[in-house]
Design an enzyme around this catalytic site. Structure first.
Site, short mmCIF file in Angstrom:
data_model
loop_
_atom_site.label_atom_id
_atom_site.label_comp_id
_atom_site.label_asym_id
_atom_site.label_seq_id
_atom_site.Cartn_x
_atom_site.Cartn_y
_atom_site.Cartn_z
N SER A 133 0.87 -1.18 0.00
CA SER A 133 0.00 0.00 0.00
C SER A 133 0.90 1.22 0.00
O SER A 133 2.08 1.14 0.38
CB SER A 133 -0.86 0.00 1.26
OG SER A 133 -1.48 1.26 1.46
N TYR A 146 -1.79 -1.46 11.21
CA TYR A 146 -1.88 -1.70 9.77
C TYR A 146 -0.63 -1.21 9.06
O TYR A 146 -0.01 -1.94 8.27
CB TYR A 146 -3.11 -0.98 9.21
CG TYR A 146 -3.14 -0.96 7.69
CD1 TYR A 146 -3.44 -2.12 6.97
CD2 TYR A 146 -2.86 0.21 6.99
CE1 TYR A 146 -3.45 -2.10 5.59
CE2 TYR A 146 -2.87 0.23 5.61
CZ TYR A 146 -3.16 -0.93 4.91
OH TYR A 146 -3.15 -0.91 3.54
#
Length: 272
Positions: A133, A146
């Site tokens: 990401s 995360y």
């Protein structure tokens, strides 16, 4: 020459599902892995082969990989896409949930690599795509665990690239920006559940509401964009080490790199 064999994790929705379709359309033999086979029946009608797998269950991963190797004799491309976003103030997130986030996003990915690499090394060919990401380069409020997983996969991928290069195996990182999937709703719900009360409640609720608003709107990129990026990465002779693509990915990383951490902090607080 026979078709190249692809294994994609987290293929029941979003980026994984779109990547399975894209690669099948490009002539690959595609195995789509997820916990629930029933959510992939539409893929089966397209000639894609659903296979049951839970990346937190070692036995299920071994069984799936062995099944593919028995049928096909090899796995040429591994796309590690399975993952989710566990949001909440670091003080509030239970250690059990923090460990699960690591298990799914990091250790499950690493275990898949361990299981697939021997056959790739034997064939002196392979492509490993780790879907991280832009969150492996920048950060947001309440995404500590995360982002920790995505930063970890970035470093793991760099080391792995050096290890596997002598065996003809490419390691590729795909870093999506904002993508219109269920990811944002899941992360927002986790944030509300974990930090809805206590000292972080007011800001956490605001951030969660903004996440839902963003993922309900039409600004985010579609999963098909990432699917096409993955397909390009595994079909070119010499792929890039990283593909940063999708809504706000390049601007956010560029601004952080140029203007530094404190400026990035101010931008995040301004828009979340």
């Amino acid at each position: 020459m026979s078709q190249k064999v692809v294994l994609i994790t987290g293929a029941s929705s979003g980026i994984g599902k779109e990547a399975a379709i894209e690669l099948k359309n490009r002539g690959f033999t595609v195995y789509a892995a997820a916990r629930r086979i029933d959510k992939m029946q539409d893929l089966a009608t397209k000639g894609i082969r659903p296979i049951s797998m839970d990346v937190t269950n070692d036995e299920s991963m071994i069984q799936a990989v062995n099944e593919i190797l028995k049928k096909e004799g090899r796995i040429d491309v591994l796309i590690n896409n399975a993952g989710y976003g566990s949001y909440g103030a670091i003080e509030d997130v239970p250690q059990e949930e923090a460990r699960r986030q690591m298990e799914v996003n990091v250790f499950g990915l690493a275990r898949m690599i361990q299981l697939v690499v021997p056959s790739m090394r034997k064939n002196q060919f392979g492509k490993i795509v780790n879907v991280t990401s832009m969150g492996g380069k920048v950060w947001t409020r309440f995404g500590g665990w995360y982002h920790a997983t995505k930063f970890a996969v970035e470093g793991l991928s760099d080391c792995l690239r050096l290890e596997l290069e002598p065996f003809g195996i490419d390691v590729i990182v795909v870093e999506p920006g904002g993508i219109k999937t269920e990811w944002g709703f899941i992360a927002a719900e986790n944030l509300k559940q974990v930090s809805a009360k206590g000292p972080y409640a007011e800001v956490a609720s605001k951030v969660a509401d903004n996440m839902i608003k963003n993922y309900t709107g039409n600004q985010l990129s579609k999963p098909a964009l990432i699917a096409r990026t993955i397909a390009k990465a595994v079909t070119v002779k010499r792929p890039k080490t990283r593909y940063l693509v999708g809504y706000m990915a390049k601007p956010m990383v560029f601004m952080k790199n140029i203007f530094g951490d404190r400026t990035h902090d101010r931008i995040i607080k301004m828009f979340s």
